[in-house]
Design an enzyme around this catalytic site. Structure first.
Site, PDB file in Angstrom:
ATOM      1  N   ARG A 170       0.828  -1.213   0.000  1.00  0.00           N
ATOM      2  CA  ARG A 170       0.000   0.000   0.000  1.00  0.00           C
ATOM      3  C   ARG A 170       0.861   1.262   0.000  1.00  0.00           C
ATOM      4  O   ARG A 170       0.559   2.226  -0.710  1.00  0.00           O
ATOM      5  CB  ARG A 170      -0.966   0.006   1.190  1.00  0.00           C
ATOM      6  CG  ARG A 170      -2.047  -1.064   1.059  1.00  0.00           C
ATOM      7  CD  ARG A 170      -2.898  -1.160   2.297  1.00  0.00           C
ATOM      8  NE  ARG A 170      -2.055  -1.575   3.425  1.00  0.00           N
ATOM      9  CZ  ARG A 170      -2.247  -1.195   4.679  1.00  0.00           C
ATOM     10  NH1 ARG A 170      -3.252  -0.399   4.999  1.00  0.00           N
ATOM     11  NH2 ARG A 170      -1.451  -1.619   5.631  1.00  0.00           N
ATOM     12  N   ASN A 187      -6.305  -2.839   2.233  1.00  0.00           N
ATOM     13  CA  ASN A 187      -6.288  -4.292   2.360  1.00  0.00           C
ATOM     14  C   ASN A 187      -7.710  -4.811   2.448  1.00  0.00           C
ATOM     15  O   ASN A 187      -8.555  -4.221   3.122  1.00  0.00           O
ATOM     16  CB  ASN A 187      -5.533  -4.718   3.630  1.00  0.00           C
ATOM     17  CG  ASN A 187      -4.036  -4.577   3.496  1.00  0.00           C
ATOM     18  OD1 ASN A 187      -3.495  -4.491   2.409  1.00  0.00           O
ATOM     19  ND2 ASN A 187      -3.352  -4.539   4.621  1.00  0.00           N
TER      20      ASN A 187
END
Length: 91
Positions: free
Chosen positions: A18, A36
């Site tokens: 990320r 996520n």
């Protein structure tokens, strides 16, 4: 401005994926998010120019050093004015 949603799967959680997305998106001027998902995938929303999105999709296939990207599913989406993000965030 175009928008896409991508779902990245493989070893993409717990490896800095990320943060990698946020860094690359900001370099390219792309807005959106990387979050996520409970099933182990990362969902990535991308908004930007066609060239920037193409570069970003290429980057999603690579990921950071410790990631092992097995695949990326991409879908174009339509977002209206206020729905388009103004920054790239992680969650």
């Amino acid at each position: 401005m175009q928008c896409m949603k991508a779902w990245v799967y493989g070893k993409v959680q717990g490896v800095g994926y990320r943060l990698f997305c946020r860094r690359r998106a900001r370099e390219l001027g792309v807005t959106g998010h990387a979050i996520n998902l409970p099933d182990g995938r990362v969902e990535v929303l991308l908004c930007g120019t066609e060239d920037a999105l193409s570069s970003m999709i290429d980057a999603l296939h690579q990921g950071p050093h410790f990631a092992q990207v097995a695949g990326v599913d991409v879908e174009r989406i339509a977002l209206g004015g206020a729905e388009v993000p103004t920054d790239f965030v992680t969650g």
